[in-house]
Design an enzyme around this catalytic site. Structure first.
Site, short mmCIF file in Angstrom:
data_model
loop_
_atom_site.label_atom_id
_atom_site.label_comp_id
_atom_site.label_asym_id
_atom_site.label_seq_id
_atom_site.Cartn_x
_atom_site.Cartn_y
_atom_site.Cartn_z
N HIS A 103 29.24 8.30 48.84
CA HIS A 103 27.93 8.90 48.55
C HIS A 103 27.14 8.00 47.61
CE1 HIS A 103 25.06 11.57 46.47
NE2 HIS A 103 24.96 12.15 47.66
N HIS A 104 27.75 7.59 46.51
CA HIS A 104 27.14 6.58 45.64
C HIS A 104 28.23 5.89 44.85
CE1 HIS A 104 27.03 9.98 42.63
NE2 HIS A 104 27.44 9.01 41.85
N GLN A 168 33.24 3.50 39.65
CA GLN A 168 33.30 4.92 40.01
C GLN A 168 32.64 5.11 41.37
OE1 GLN A 168 30.42 8.00 38.68
NE2 GLN A 168 32.14 8.80 37.48
N HIS A 170 31.70 8.11 44.25
CA HIS A 170 31.60 9.52 44.59
C HIS A 170 31.76 9.67 46.10
CE1 HIS A 170 28.75 13.22 45.06
NE2 HIS A 170 30.02 13.56 45.21
N HIS A 240 16.85 7.49 42.42
CA HIS A 240 18.02 8.21 42.93
C HIS A 240 17.76 9.71 42.88
CE1 HIS A 240 22.10 9.29 43.90
NE2 HIS A 240 22.18 10.02 42.79
N HIS A 242 19.12 13.32 45.63
CA HIS A 242 19.91 13.65 46.81
C HIS A 242 18.96 13.97 47.96
CE1 HIS A 242 23.60 14.63 44.06
NE2 HIS A 242 23.23 13.37 44.02
N MET A 312 19.67 15.43 41.83
CA MET A 312 19.55 14.54 40.67
C MET A 312 18.16 13.92 40.69
SD MET A 312 23.28 12.64 40.43
CE MET A 312 23.07 12.27 38.70
#
Length: 896
Positions: A103-104, A168, A170, A240, A242, A312
């Site tokens: 997703h990111h 990280q 997601h 950014h 969604h 977001m």
């Protein structure tokens, strides 16, 4: 003997394997590789290690260690140590992920990650780091790679408190993992240890309390903060949200005026796009951002959150600051007040439509438009002269040129006079380094005075001896040079910001001076670091590439009167990409055109010299993104000669010279030296006989290339004597070891010999028993003695050297212990030979060996050391040699 040799080789191999286990600067990273990638799978089979492209530049790969997320909305993290304890700079980000899987993706920097073993669930209470985590990079929706401007980097390692990277990812929807395949998503960091004058940072503007009612057509999320720090200069932005986000826009607000930083649809690839305007953010300015959402089609309220069903509102600003005052991470989470946002420009409220066509275009990058007329030559059959040129045409280095040593500084410019003598423009004992200019491009080292050495040398192109020297006490940082039909010199000086015409007889006073000394500017009376000059041999008009700051070409009369100027694209609406450092010029007398090496755009552009009208562009993948210099030869329909260059972001293509067909734009030949390497090929010229000279600013050298036919003729002629000498030596050895062939000669009548008088050998008769014995003994000598002697002579030195190496390794282990740290040189030489050359970990280092014994000096052995000491020595000099020309975007002029 055989047993001894085998024993020595086994001992050497044991030492080699031991040395590979010695700790080195990449030790922590290797531990990460072993722990995180212990399973053999499709990820680890293709995963590249840390790649060293030279002693300063390297790249490292950070990937998920073959994970299989089991639940949607998972956040997984992996920590990777910064591979060096010294200050390093990240200058390029290359993502390896797909929105179908991830997703990111975020990259953080910190000192203490929550784990250093394998990967962990960082969506729970653990998070990413125990200390403060700083965002360095963000990716989503198949965003393309992000490249920072020249001289700008994210500082890590050293005293930055960033000793670990934490990746990280997601995983929003894990349905794509139903086949249980493993995920290796991640990114490649391109890094350099060269100090960067500007430090990159990330400013995150984020809404934390926005609520989007279901069915509501428009909901705005506003963020605003007052900036309270040293000046920063945004160069890229990223939006950014969604699924519900329509447009995100960011501004600087000063004295009630809104200046756009960036505006984009968050439904397009969420890359870092270039900032819309070159703005400066200074103390007291306001930073404001708005996200526009729609709740249409939703039946429930949507809030800010971390899952795919939440929303977001993020506006990222990637900026740079002066390295003395740099703050690497800042954020703003304050809700914007209505009285401020009532004056926001209307564009912030207009959604950006996203169609499948422009989605694909953004995912794959913008293609370069090429007119059919430009490519017409590609459809034509090759002319006869081109076919002849293709047969065996290749340039090779003339290794024994020059025959005398030239005392040169940084070689910045080359030219030819009317007699085809080579003219070299160099910087003597002055160097272009990080402290040479301030942010306004004003030269900071005037106190050094002008260069006292002769900066202009006229050199014999055949032997390399100096014919004439001039240019003392006149220049501070020479750059470009050319000659006119009278053999007078036209030169540029980037420190003085001036262009000069000098008489070829070496006079001290310039004939023409353009620009104002030490005063950068952008009007017709000023230059800002001008790079090169070209002269029209017919009209005498002068063309100046200006240069590092102004990105334009200026035209003057022979007397220095301003005529006109242009930038790339200003004369042709179809070509809108501006110059990014027009670095070198070549005038094409037979075509009445001017070609420009547009360095940072990695291309060559040609224009009608009289009007500045665009003619054609040559841009090749082989250039690797940078073209430093261009030259021209009016033969075979026109040949363009060029050299590319290496940037601080890592070498994207080998450094080479190129021969290009002007008509078809085809690369006919590429060449590079054999006895050395190009470090910074800075200028190139070609003589009437086809010889090519390349000036390298990093090695302070000029390299000569000739056609392979000439080189072969020269080497064969020279090598014939060596072959003959070898053959004569071999014949001599055979004569000593092999029996003489008996020739059928007519024997004279035997004469009785007196007693005690020896008989001549050729008349001495052999008994039947002695003949076979003599032949047998001779054959043994030829077949047995010769190989044994030759083999022994060859093996003894090898055995002795290997034994010395083993002894030194043993002594070194005894002296320093098994845990001594050695530094690896970025060389493919390994194994025993690598150790003997001092190019592998724990190799034979004569400098350190002698220095460790009392009474010996290191002097004379510095260049035999491994990368560690080389780099320490080079760090003092390489800011000038290998990192010569810094060209970060200058701080923009305030718009107030």
């Amino acid at each position: 003997m055989g047993v001894l040799i085998r024993s020595v080789v086994v001992l050497a191999l044991i030492c080699q394997s031991h040395s590979l286990g010695v700790r080195n600067p990449l030790y922590r990273f290797k531990r990460y590789q072993e722990s995180a990638w212990s399973d053999l799978n499709e990820c680890s089979k293709t995963r590249p290690p840390v790649i060293l492209t030279n002693p300063f530049n390297f790249s490292m790969d950070i990937r998920m260690p073959a994970v299989v997320p089991t639940a949607s909305e998972s956040y997984l993290c992996v920590a990777v140590p910064v591979p060096t304890a010294r200050d390093s700079y990240v200058v390029d980000f290359v993502p390896h992920a797909s929105m179908d899987t991830a997703h990111h993706m975020l990259l953080y920097g910190c000192r203490t990650p929550y784990s250093t073993e394998g990967y962990w669930d960082c969506g729970s209470n653990q998070g990413t780091c125990e200390d403060e985590a700083k965002i360095i990079y963000a990716w989503a929706r198949n965003a393309p790679p992000t490249k920072l401007p020249r001289d700008v980097g994210f500082k890590v390692g050293g005293d930055t408190r960033i000793t670990y990277f934490v990746l990280q990812i997601h995983y929003g929807d894990v349905s794509s993992f139903r086949d249980n395949h493993r995920d290796c998503s991640g990114l490649t960091l391109r890094m350099t240890s060269k100090p960067q004058p500007y430090i990159a940072g990330m400013y995150l503007m984020m809404s934390v309390d926005t609520v989007i009612p279901p069915g509501k057509k428009v909901t705005n999320a506003d963020i605003a903060c007052t900036y309270k720090s040293y000046p920063m200069y945004p160069f890229a932005f990223r939006t950014h949200t969604h699924r519900l986000g329509k447009v995100v826009t960011g501004y600087r607000v000063r004295d009630g005026k809104w200046t756009l930083i960036g505006r984009q649809s968050p439904q397009l690839p969420q890359a870092f796009y270039p900032a819309s305007n070159p703005v400066e953010i200074r103390y007291g300015d306001k930073l404001a951002a708005r996200c526009v959402f729609t709740g249409e089609g939703k039946s429930t309220t949507t809030r800010i959150g971390g899952t795919s069903d939440d929303e977001m509102c993020n506006f990222y600003i990637m900026y740079y600051m002066d390295n003395k005052h740099a703050i690497p991470y800042m954020n703003c989470m304050e809700t914007g007040k209505g009285d401020l946002f009532k004056n926001i420009p209307k564009e912030a409220n207009i959604p950006i439509p996203v169609s499948p066509d422009n989605m694909m275009a953004m995912m794959h990058g913008h293609g370069h438009h090429t007119d059919a007329q430009d490519d017409y030559g590609l459809l034509q059959p090759k002319r006869e002269e081109e076919e002849v040129l293709d047969q065996g045409f290749h340039l090779e280095e003339m290794a024994d040129w020059p025959e005398v040593q030239l005392q040169l500084g940084q070689v910045s410019g080359l030219a030819l006079d009317s007699d085809d003598n080579l003219v070299i423009f160099h910087r003597g004992d002055h160097r272009w380094g990080v402290n040479s200019f301030d942010n306004r491009r004003i030269y900071q080292q005037q106190s050094l005075g002008p260069i006292q050495q002769s900066t202009i040398l006229v050199v014999d192109p055949v032997k390399g001896n100096v014919l004439k020297a001039s240019g003392r006490n006149m220049f501070y940082l020479p750059h470009g040079i050319t000659t006119d039909k009278n053999n007078d010199y036209w030169v540029t000086d980037v420190a003085l910001h001036q262009v000069f015409k000098l008489a070829s007889d070496g006079g001290d006073k310039p004939l023409v001076v353009l620009g104002q000394a030490f005063e950068p500017g952008s009007d017709k009376d000023h230059f800002c670091q001008p790079t090169d000059v070209a002269v029209d041999p017919k009209t005498g008009n002068i063309y100046v590439s200006d240069g590092y700051c102004n990105a334009r070409i200026l035209k003057f009369s022979p007397e220095g009167k301003y005529l006109t100027h242009w930038g790339a694209g200003s004369s042709d609406r179809r070509k809108r990409v501006q110059f990014r450092i027009p670095h070198s010029l070549a005038f094409l007398p037979d075509k009445r055109e001017l070609c420009v090496a547009d360095r940072e755009n990695g291309r060559i552009q040609c224009f009608v010299a009289e009007s500045g009208e665009f003619v054609k562009e040559i841009k090749k993948d082989e250039f690797g993104g940078e073209v430093f210099a261009v030259s021209y030869a009016p033969v075979h329909g026109g040949l363009i000669y060029a050299v590319n260059g290496e940037s601080a972001y890592g070498q994207s293509a080998p450094l080479k010279g190129f021969v290009i067909d002007y008509s078809t734009k085809e690369i006919l030949d590429s060449f590079s030296p054999d006895t050395q390497e190009f470090k910074m090929p800075h200028d190139i010229v070609v003589t009437r006989d086809g010889s090519v000279f390349v000036g390298d600013a990093a090695t302070d050298a000029v390299i000569k290339f000739v056609s392979s036919e000439k080189a072969e003729h020269r080497s064969v002629k020279k090598g014939g004597i060596e072959v003959q000498e070898i053959e004569e030596t071999e014949t001599f050895v055979q004569t000593q070891l092999k029996p003489l062939r008996k020739l059928p000669v007519q024997q004279p009548e035997p004469v009785p010999a007196k007693q005690g008088t020896p008989t001549p050998l050729q008349h001495q008769e052999e008994t039947p028993e002695e003949k076979p014995k003599a032949k047998k003994g001779s054959m043994q000598a030829a077949q047995g003695v010769s190989p044994a002697i030759v083999t022994t002579l060859l093996l003894i030195p090898l055995v002795v050297v290997i034994a010395i190496g083993v002894f030194i390794r043993w002594r070194k282990t005894r002296m320093y212990g098994d845990d001594c740290e050695v530094k690896l040189e970025p060389s493919s030489s390994g194994g025993i030979l690598g150790k003997l050359r001092g190019k592998a970990g724990g190799g034979l280092n004569l400098g350190n060996f002698f220095a460790s014994h009392k009474g010996y000096s290191r002097k004379g052995f510095d260049r035999l050391s491994t990368e560690g000491s080389d780099q320490e020595k080079d760090d003092e000099e390489a800011t000038d040699s290998e990192n010569e020309e810094y060209s970060a975007p200058p701080p923009p002029i305030s718009s107030s």
